[in-house]
Design a protein around this motif. Structure first.
Motif, PDB file in Angstrom:
ATOM      1  N   LEU A 284       4.172   4.603   9.626  1.00 48.77           N
ATOM      2  CA  LEU A 284       5.405   3.866   9.372  1.00 48.77           C
ATOM      3  C   LEU A 284       5.069   2.463   8.894  1.00 48.77           C
ATOM      4  O   LEU A 284       4.008   1.927   9.218  1.00 48.77           O
ATOM      5  CB  LEU A 284       6.264   3.744  10.633  1.00 48.77           C
ATOM      6  N   SER A 285       5.996   1.876   8.141  1.00 47.93           N
ATOM      7  CA  SER A 285       5.913   0.470   7.755  1.00 47.93           C
ATOM      8  C   SER A 285       7.294  -0.127   7.944  1.00 47.93           C
ATOM      9  O   SER A 285       8.254   0.287   7.285  1.00 47.93           O
ATOM     10  CB  SER A 285       5.464   0.340   6.297  1.00 47.93           C
ATOM     11  N   MET A 286       7.413  -1.068   8.865  1.00 47.13           N
ATOM     12  CA  MET A 286       8.702  -1.699   9.142  1.00 47.13           C
ATOM     13  C   MET A 286       9.796  -0.653   9.366  1.00 47.13           C
ATOM     14  O   MET A 286      10.870  -0.691   8.781  1.00 47.13           O
ATOM     15  CB  MET A 286       9.076  -2.647   8.000  1.00 47.13           C
ATOM     16  N   ASN A 287       9.495   0.341  10.184  1.00 48.71           N
ATOM     17  CA  ASN A 287      10.454   1.372  10.593  1.00 48.71           C
ATOM     18  C   ASN A 287      10.886   2.287   9.456  1.00 48.71           C
ATOM     19  O   ASN A 287      11.978   2.863   9.490  1.00 48.71           O
ATOM     20  CB  ASN A 287      11.690   0.737  11.254  1.00 48.71           C
ATOM     21  N   ALA A 288      10.017   2.438   8.467  1.00 42.75           N
ATOM     22  CA  ALA A 288      10.248   3.407   7.392  1.00 42.75           C
ATOM     23  C   ALA A 288       8.919   4.095   7.095  1.00 42.75           C
ATOM     24  O   ALA A 288       7.856   3.493   7.269  1.00 42.75           O
ATOM     25  CB  ALA A 288      10.780   2.716   6.144  1.00 42.75           C
ATOM     26  N   PRO A 289       8.951   5.366   6.664  1.00 45.75           N
ATOM     27  CA  PRO A 289       7.696   6.046   6.331  1.00 45.75           C
ATOM     28  C   PRO A 289       6.973   5.326   5.200  1.00 45.75           C
ATOM     29  O   PRO A 289       7.584   5.006   4.172  1.00 45.75           O
ATOM     30  CB  PRO A 289       8.149   7.440   5.892  1.00 45.75           C
ATOM     31  N   HIS A 290       5.687   5.060   5.393  1.00 44.66           N
ATOM     32  CA  HIS A 290       4.924   4.425   4.325  1.00 44.66           C
ATOM     33  C   HIS A 290       4.653   5.456   3.243  1.00 44.66           C
ATOM     34  O   HIS A 290       4.221   6.569   3.538  1.00 44.66           O
ATOM     35  CB  HIS A 290       3.600   3.867   4.854  1.00 44.66           C
ATOM     36  N   PRO A 291       4.890   5.120   1.963  1.00 41.97           N
ATOM     37  CA  PRO A 291       4.675   6.110   0.904  1.00 41.97           C
ATOM     38  C   PRO A 291       3.211   6.446   0.668  1.00 41.97           C
ATOM     39  O   PRO A 291       2.905   7.459   0.044  1.00 41.97           O
ATOM     40  CB  PRO A 291       5.285   5.438  -0.330  1.00 41.97           C
ATOM     41  N   ALA A 292       2.307   5.632   1.177  1.00 41.03           N
ATOM     42  CA  ALA A 292       0.864   5.908   1.096  1.00 41.03           C
ATOM     43  C   ALA A 292       0.265   5.560   2.453  1.00 41.03           C
ATOM     44  O   ALA A 292       0.459   6.284   3.421  1.00 41.03           O
ATOM     45  CB  ALA A 292       0.235   5.107  -0.043  1.00 41.03           C
ATOM     46  N   ILE A 293      -0.451   4.435   2.532  1.00 35.05           N
ATOM     47  CA  ILE A 293      -0.912   3.888   3.807  1.00 35.05           C
ATOM     48  C   ILE A 293      -1.210   2.411   3.596  1.00 35.05           C
ATOM     49  O   ILE A 293      -1.771   2.022   2.564  1.00 35.05           O
ATOM     50  CB  ILE A 293      -2.164   4.629   4.343  1.00 35.05           C
ATOM     51  N   GLY A 294      -0.791   1.587   4.531  1.00 36.79           N
ATOM     52  CA  GLY A 294      -1.172   0.188   4.481  1.00 36.79           C
ATOM     53  C   GLY A 294      -2.665   0.050   4.711  1.00 36.79           C
ATOM     54  O   GLY A 294      -3.258   0.793   5.507  1.00 36.79           O
ATOM     55  N   LEU A 295      -3.295  -0.904   4.032  1.00 36.24           N
ATOM     56  CA  LEU A 295      -4.751  -1.011   4.148  1.00 36.24           C
ATOM     57  C   LEU A 295      -5.190  -1.430   5.540  1.00 36.24           C
ATOM     58  O   LEU A 295      -6.250  -1.017   6.009  1.00 36.24           O
ATOM     59  CB  LEU A 295      -5.289  -1.978   3.095  1.00 36.24           C
ATOM     60  N   THR A 296      -4.391  -2.250   6.221  1.00 38.04           N
ATOM     61  CA  THR A 296      -4.769  -2.608   7.587  1.00 38.04           C
ATOM     62  C   THR A 296      -4.733  -1.369   8.486  1.00 38.04           C
ATOM     63  O   THR A 296      -5.573  -1.215   9.373  1.00 38.04           O
ATOM     64  CB  THR A 296      -3.852  -3.707   8.146  1.00 38.04           C
ATOM     65  N   SER A 297      -3.790  -0.470   8.243  1.00 37.47           N
ATOM     66  CA  SER A 297      -3.753   0.790   8.997  1.00 37.47           C
ATOM     67  C   SER A 297      -4.951   1.663   8.648  1.00 37.47           C
ATOM     68  O   SER A 297      -5.541   2.309   9.530  1.00 37.47           O
ATOM     69  CB  SER A 297      -2.462   1.557   8.706  1.00 37.47           C
ATOM     70  N   ALA A 298      -5.329   1.695   7.366  1.00 33.59           N
ATOM     71  CA  ALA A 298      -6.493   2.477   6.951  1.00 33.59           C
ATOM     72  C   ALA A 298      -7.755   1.987   7.645  1.00 33.59           C
ATOM     73  O   ALA A 298      -8.609   2.784   8.053  1.00 33.59           O
ATOM     74  CB  ALA A 298      -6.654   2.399   5.437  1.00 33.59           C
ATOM     75  N   VAL A 299      -7.886   0.678   7.792  1.00 35.61           N
ATOM     76  CA  VAL A 299      -9.031   0.109   8.501  1.00 35.61           C
ATOM     77  C   VAL A 299      -9.043   0.581   9.948  1.00 35.61           C
ATOM     78  O   VAL A 299     -10.094   0.948  10.500  1.00 35.61           O
ATOM     79  CB  VAL A 299      -9.002  -1.435   8.422  1.00 35.61           C
ATOM     80  N   ALA A 300      -7.873   0.580  10.590  1.00 37.21           N
ATOM     81  CA  ALA A 300      -7.795   1.005  11.989  1.00 37.21           C
ATOM     82  C   ALA A 300      -8.170   2.474  12.145  1.00 37.21           C
ATOM     83  O   ALA A 300      -8.874   2.847  13.091  1.00 37.21           O
ATOM     84  CB  ALA A 300      -6.388   0.754  12.536  1.00 37.21           C
TER      85      ALA A 300
END
Length: 373
Positions: A284-300
């Motif tokens: 999710l990104s700000m309570n909506a499905p992320h269309p790909a992935i945020g890079l900070t999430s990818a790092v995690a």
């Protein structure tokens, strides 16, 4: 009044960039300016420059850094959509990709041959990133052929590296001290999660423990937003992100599902085989499905893959090697962990692309004007 700004595409996000000398230094004044400029009290941001999605309603304020060894500082703003507010608690790797190209194109960092390194500090979190910008021929490029999952449009190649991303302000990769644990949300059966701080504080849910696959469609993820939002609110105090009595924000911790690789079709209609990647991820990104992935999430996710017993390493069959391939709705994103010591990656790199879209003057209603009322 009008404010000079530059619109950039960084990876799969669009972000308006402002030079610090052109906007208020006071955080409250800056928030009011961004809300007015983006039309952020409106859920479609019609009367402003906001994009009305979490990945296109972003801003960053860039300045020369006083810190030795750092070229530029940037303050990231996730501008709310219909909320009239701004989240200041997180970082955005995609926008950092755009900041790197912006810094070179605006002369804040001199070109150094075919590749120009830009060292950036995110002042929201203290994170330090390096952007290696393609300046082939010793010149700044406005167009390029580098693509990223989520768009077929090319851009200028930027290799983005997160330096020492594990731990964040708390210094703890595992804020609860456990690589994985059961988390109960309401009266439902507990789900298995890994709570990790690397790139950003992130809650990764073992999809199977929640009756999901980790390869859900964006429509299915939309239906799961209320449940995932409650889950992240439950995890926030356990991760040390809330003081007693505080209400959780919408930016951190980030939350999503992870599962084993399965065949699927991307949002661009491209078939992906199970053998093409290592772990399914839906965030999710700000309570909506992320269309790909945020890079900070990818790092995690990549950092969790290095941890014995995490929900990621249980899917991959054990701690991963240097590369981890993430199956996202937009396609496969490869993340590289290097300089790994005691299970902690000190450099995490993702290949991205950026493009300058426009230099503009944004006309902003002043307080007290009919438009601002």
């Amino acid at each position: 009044m009008h404010i000079p700004a530059t619109l950039v595409r960084g990876g799969t996000s669009k972000c308006w960039l402002f030079n610090q000398v052109e906007v208020p230094a006071d955080r409250g004044d800056l928030e009011r300016l961004l809300v007015a400029a983006y039309g952020a009290t409106d859920p479609v941001e019609l009367d402003g420059v906001g994009g009305a999605t979490p990945t296109t309603s972003k801003a960053a304020v860039v300045s020369a850094s006083p810190q030795p060894g750092i070229d530029v500082d940037y303050l990231f703003a996730q501008v709310g959509i219909g909320t009239g507010s701004v989240e200041w608690t997180s970082n955005c790797g995609n926008c950092a990709t755009g900041v790197a190209l912006y810094a070179v194109s605006k002369g804040m960092v001199p070109v150094t041959g075919d590749r120009t390194r830009v060292v950036m500090r995110n002042t929201n979190t203290g994170a330090v990133l390096e952007g290696i910008v393609d300046t082939t021929g010793g010149v700044v490029h406005h167009f390029g052929r580098q693509t990223v999952p989520g768009t077929r449009a090319g851009g200028v190649a930027v290799g983005l590296t997160f330096r020492d991303p594990a731990g964040g302000p708390s210094g703890l990769l595992l804020p609860t001290g456990q690589a994985a644990q059961d988390l109960r949300v309401g009266a439902a059966e507990p789900v298995r999660v890994s709570m990790v701080t690397a790139g950003a504080p992130v809650v990764l849910v073992d999809a199977a423990s929640a009756g999901r696959t980790g390869a859900e469609s964006l429509e299915r993820m939309s239906a799961d937003v209320p449940w995932l939002r409650t889950l992240r609110h439950t995890a926030a105090p356990l991760m040390g992100l809330l003081h007693p009595g505080e209400e959780p924000g919408d930016a951190v911790p980030k939350v999503g599902l992870v599962g084993p690789p399965v065949p699927y079709t991307t949002t661009l209609g491209e078939p992906i085989g199970a053998e093409d990647y290592d772990v399914s991820v839906r965030m999710l990104s700000m309570n909506a499905p992320h269309p790909a992935i945020g890079l900070t999430s990818a790092v995690a996710v990549a950092a969790a893959g290095l941890l014995q017993g995490s929900v990621v390493s249980r899917i991959t069959g054990g701690p991963t090697d240097e590369w981890l391939r993430l199956g996202t709705p937009a396609g496969v994103v490869a993340v590289r962990c290097t300089d790994v010591r005691d299970g902690l990656p000190h450099r995490v790199t993702v290949q991205r692309a950026a493009r300058l879209l426009a230099d503009a003057r944004i006309y902003v209603p002043e307080a007290g004007s009919p438009q601002a009322a």
